[in-house]
Design a protein around this motif. Structure first.
Motif, PDB file in Angstrom:
ATOM      1  N   UNK A   1       0.845  -1.182   0.000  1.00 53.32           N
ATOM      2  CA  UNK A   1       0.000   0.000   0.000  1.00 53.32           C
ATOM      3  C   UNK A   1       0.888   1.243   0.000  1.00 53.32           C
ATOM      4  N   UNK A   2       0.575   2.208  -0.863  1.00 55.03           N
ATOM      5  CA  UNK A   2       1.349   3.442  -0.922  1.00 55.03           C
ATOM      6  C   UNK A   2       1.058   4.300   0.292  1.00 55.03           C
ATOM      7  N   UNK A   3       2.006   5.160   0.657  1.00 53.25           N
ATOM      8  CA  UNK A   3       1.861   6.006   1.845  1.00 53.25           C
ATOM      9  C   UNK A   3       0.639   6.909   1.737  1.00 53.25           C
ATOM     10  N   UNK A   4       0.352   7.437   0.518  1.00 52.40           N
ATOM     11  CA  UNK A   4      -0.785   8.335   0.390  1.00 52.40           C
ATOM     12  C   UNK A   4      -2.118   7.602   0.470  1.00 52.40           C
ATOM     13  N   UNK A   5      -2.089   6.269   0.375  1.00 52.92           N
ATOM     14  CA  UNK A   5      -3.314   5.494   0.502  1.00 52.92           C
ATOM     15  C   UNK A   5      -3.568   5.070   1.945  1.00 52.92           C
ATOM     16  N   UNK A   6      -2.608   5.338   2.812  1.00 48.88           N
ATOM     17  CA  UNK A   6      -2.765   5.014   4.227  1.00 48.88           C
ATOM     18  C   UNK A   6      -3.893   5.848   4.811  1.00 48.88           C
ATOM     19  N   UNK A   7      -4.669   5.270   5.707  1.00 51.20           N
ATOM     20  CA  UNK A   7      -5.701   6.080   6.384  1.00 51.20           C
ATOM     21  C   UNK A   7      -5.058   7.248   7.107  1.00 51.20           C
ATOM     22  N   UNK A   8      -5.773   8.361   7.117  1.00 50.00           N
ATOM     23  CA  UNK A   8      -5.261   9.582   7.738  1.00 50.00           C
ATOM     24  C   UNK A   8      -5.944   9.806   9.078  1.00 50.00           C
ATOM     25  N   UNK A   9      -5.142  10.224  10.052  1.00 48.04           N
ATOM     26  CA  UNK A   9      -5.695  10.604  11.345  1.00 48.04           C
ATOM     27  C   UNK A   9      -6.433  11.925  11.205  1.00 48.04           C
ATOM     28  N   UNK A  16      -4.028  19.330   6.903  1.00 45.44           N
ATOM     29  CA  UNK A  16      -3.883  19.373   5.444  1.00 45.44           C
ATOM     30  C   UNK A  16      -5.018  20.132   4.768  1.00 45.44           C
ATOM     31  N   UNK A  17      -6.202  20.094   5.356  1.00 46.90           N
ATOM     32  CA  UNK A  17      -7.376  20.721   4.734  1.00 46.90           C
ATOM     33  C   UNK A  17      -7.679  22.110   5.282  1.00 46.90           C
ATOM     34  N   UNK A  18      -7.046  22.480   6.373  1.00 47.01           N
ATOM     35  CA  UNK A  18      -7.336  23.738   7.084  1.00 47.01           C
ATOM     36  C   UNK A  18      -8.778  23.780   7.586  1.00 47.01           C
ATOM     37  N   UNK A  19      -9.356  22.608   7.813  1.00 47.85           N
ATOM     38  CA  UNK A  19     -10.699  22.495   8.387  1.00 47.85           C
ATOM     39  C   UNK A  19     -10.514  22.016   9.829  1.00 47.85           C
ATOM     40  N   UNK A  20     -11.046  22.754  10.794  1.00 45.78           N
ATOM     41  CA  UNK A  20     -10.861  22.363  12.194  1.00 45.78           C
ATOM     42  C   UNK A  20     -11.400  20.961  12.505  1.00 45.78           C
ATOM     43  N   UNK A  21     -10.772  20.296  13.444  1.00 54.80           N
ATOM     44  CA  UNK A  21     -11.196  18.958  13.864  1.00 54.80           C
ATOM     45  C   UNK A  21     -12.668  18.960  14.257  1.00 54.80           C
ATOM     46  N   UNK A  22     -13.078  19.984  14.986  1.00 55.16           N
ATOM     47  CA  UNK A  22     -14.475  20.080  15.432  1.00 55.16           C
ATOM     48  C   UNK A  22     -15.430  20.085  14.233  1.00 55.16           C
ATOM     49  N   UNK A  32     -21.872  13.837   6.100  1.00 59.43           N
ATOM     50  CA  UNK A  32     -21.134  14.347   4.943  1.00 59.43           C
ATOM     51  C   UNK A  32     -19.817  13.603   4.751  1.00 59.43           C
ATOM     52  N   UNK A  33     -19.256  13.139   5.857  1.00 62.08           N
ATOM     53  CA  UNK A  33     -17.994  12.401   5.855  1.00 62.08           C
ATOM     54  C   UNK A  33     -18.197  11.081   6.582  1.00 62.08           C
ATOM     55  N   UNK A  34     -17.368  10.113   6.208  1.00 62.15           N
ATOM     56  CA  UNK A  34     -17.404   8.826   6.900  1.00 62.15           C
ATOM     57  C   UNK A  34     -15.973   8.445   7.255  1.00 62.15           C
ATOM     58  N   UNK A  35     -15.778   8.135   8.522  1.00 63.14           N
ATOM     59  CA  UNK A  35     -14.441   7.666   8.912  1.00 63.14           C
ATOM     60  C   UNK A  35     -14.330   6.203   8.504  1.00 63.14           C
ATOM     61  N   UNK A  49      -9.336   9.952   0.171  1.00 63.50           N
ATOM     62  CA  UNK A  49     -10.280  10.794  -0.585  1.00 63.50           C
ATOM     63  C   UNK A  49     -10.956  11.857   0.279  1.00 63.50           C
ATOM     64  N   UNK A  50     -10.687  11.838   1.579  1.00 62.25           N
ATOM     65  CA  UNK A  50     -11.311  12.790   2.497  1.00 62.25           C
ATOM     66  C   UNK A  50     -10.973  14.233   2.129  1.00 62.25           C
ATOM     67  N   UNK A  51      -9.761  14.477   1.647  1.00 56.43           N
ATOM     68  CA  UNK A  51      -9.350  15.840   1.325  1.00 56.43           C
ATOM     69  C   UNK A  51     -10.136  16.385   0.134  1.00 56.43           C
ATOM     70  N   UNK A  52     -10.336  15.554  -0.881  1.00 55.28           N
ATOM     71  CA  UNK A  52     -11.135  15.982  -2.040  1.00 55.28           C
ATOM     72  C   UNK A  52     -12.579  16.239  -1.613  1.00 55.28           C
ATOM     73  N   UNK A  53     -13.074  15.412  -0.734  1.00 55.18           N
ATOM     74  CA  UNK A  53     -14.448  15.561  -0.245  1.00 55.18           C
ATOM     75  C   UNK A  53     -14.606  16.871   0.543  1.00 55.18           C
ATOM     76  N   UNK A  54     -13.629  17.165   1.393  1.00 51.88           N
ATOM     77  CA  UNK A  54     -13.662  18.419   2.151  1.00 51.88           C
ATOM     78  C   UNK A  54     -13.552  19.624   1.223  1.00 51.88           C
ATOM     79  N   UNK A  55     -12.717  19.532   0.184  1.00 45.87           N
ATOM     80  CA  UNK A  55     -12.612  20.631  -0.790  1.00 45.87           C
ATOM     81  C   UNK A  55     -13.957  20.854  -1.477  1.00 45.87           C
TER      82      UNK A  55
END
Length: 136
Positions: A1-9, A16-22, A32-35, A49-55
């Protein structure tokens, strides 16, 4: 598995998205999102794909779409279809609403200008009125 495919905390997603954790948690609560799961320590994990979804969410909000409307589009997408037709219809509705608001604002402006043009008028019985300029 590539590093960019690793699940993100969630913390790294927020950074990375500049969207607050809250906000990310709130979006997850709204659907809207699914962990993709949690760490042993209980931290949420998200697919790459979470970053594209947040964008997408942020861009859609900047166009005046509500989170409820955005969820509808994401549900269509998650069902395997492109939501572009739905989005186009909603954006056309937004343009119509903006045109109506512009017309209402132009009427309001005209009313205000009319009031201001007679501003120097002073009533004879000023004790009976608060401000004759704005009263009928």
């Amino acid at each position: 598995m590539l590093a960019e495919e690793q699940p993100k905390l969630i913390g790294s997603v927020a950074k990375e998205s500049s969207v607050p954790i809250k906000t990310i948690r709130y979006y997850e609560e709204l659907g809207l999102l699914k962990s993709s799961g949690r760490t042993e320590g209980g931290f949420r994990l998200f697919n790459a794909d979470i970053l594209a979804r947040l964008r997408f969410i942020k861009r859609a909000q900047s166009l005046g779409l509500t989170l409820s409307e955005i969820k509808e589009f994401l549900d269509v997408h998650d069902g395997g279809e492109l939501p572009c037709k739905h989005i186009k219809t909603k954006l056309e509705d937004k343009v119509k609403a903006i045109d109506e608001q512009i017309q209402q604002l132009l009427i309001l402006r005209q009313d205000l200008e009319g009031l201001l043009s007679g501003w120097e008028i002073k009533p004879e019985n000023s004790y009976q009125t608060i401000c004759p300029i704005i009263e009928f």
